[in-house]
Design a protein around this motif. Structure first.
Motif: not given
Length: 261
Positions: A40-44, A238-245, A254-255
């Motif tokens: 599963a994706l990390p939480e929002r 840096g770019w990959l983390l920004l796109v991931t965020g 969420s939740n």
């Protein structure tokens, strides 16, 4: 709009991978009591951390580029002993030289573009539209960053009396290193989430490892300064983390629940 599964199925396609499920606050939530086959994706709520980390690394890459601009000869001199060690080590060990040569081909624009295109076609065929958007944004954005910074900084490459290969173009940042993160590591991330375990683990991390190792291969091959590769890692990660965020802010869980797409 319902949150989406980390496997990124087509719009409106909801696929519950484990038995049971129901509506909860507009989300389709599965019963994950059984062992999970898909990650599963990390939480929002963690998206800002990825964006902050990405922004900081990109800034560090820019600062390092400014240092090259104002003190290129001094930075070349400080890099040279380390560059000489890597180059002479590759000369003394044919296996390392062959690895560097293979990485030169594998990370080239032609091969990387062909692999990226094929991977994109696979994502289209599987209707993983959101993962396609993530991958294309990371890979294309990384390529643009590399070319823009290279042409602004215009650092010259190291020169050897007996080079393995004479690379053209400017040196900072290392394009192979940067694309190793924004394309190959990004591809590995996608595989981690769209494939079931254990294949996602094996293939995903193998692709990511190849992407990371493109950096040291440039030292061994003698075509980049030490700080070029460091700069490539800073800009790429840096770019990959920004796109991931950005991706997580829109489609993360969420939740504490696991959303299904």
């Amino acid at each position: 709009m319902a949150d989406v599964d980390p496997r990124g199925t087509g719009e409106g396609d909801l696929d519950v991978a484990a038995g049971g499920g129901g509506e909860a606050g507009g989300e389709v939530v599965a019963d994950w009591s059984e062992p999970e086959r898909y990650r599963a994706l990390p939480e929002r709520s963690t998206a800002w951390l990825y964006q902050l980390g990405g922004g900081v690394l990109l800034l560090l890459g820019v600062v390092r580029g400014l240092i090259v601009l104002v003190a290129e000869s001094e930075l070349d001199s400080s890099d040279l002993p380390y560059n000489r060690w890597f180059f002479t080590t590759a000369r003394a060990h044919p296996a390392l030289a062959q690895f560097a040569a293979d990485a030169q081909v594998g990370g080239s624009v032609v091969v990387a573009s062909a692999v990226g295109l094929c991977f994109g076609i696979v994502l289209v065929a599987l209707r993983r539209w959101r993962w396609l958007a993530f991958f294309v944004t990371s890979a294309v954005g990384g390529a643009i960053i590399s070319e823009v910074v290279k042409n602004v900084v215009q650092r010259q490459r190291p020169v050897w009396p007996d080079p393995f290969f004479i690379e053209k173009g400017f040196s900072y940042p290392s394009g192979h290193t940067l694309s190793g993160i924004t394309m190959w590591v990004a591809m590995g991330v996608v595989l981690l989430f769209i494939l079931p375990k254990p294949w996602s683990t094996v293939l995903g991390f193998a692709v990511m490892l190849f992407g990371v190792l493109l950096g040291p291969s440039r030292w061994l091959y003698g075509v980049h300064w030490i700080s070029d590769v460091v700069g490539g890692w800073l800009f790429g990660l840096g770019w990959l983390l920004l796109v991931t965020g950005i991706y997580l802010r829109r489609w993360g869980t969420s939740n504490g629940t696991r959303a299904i797409t």
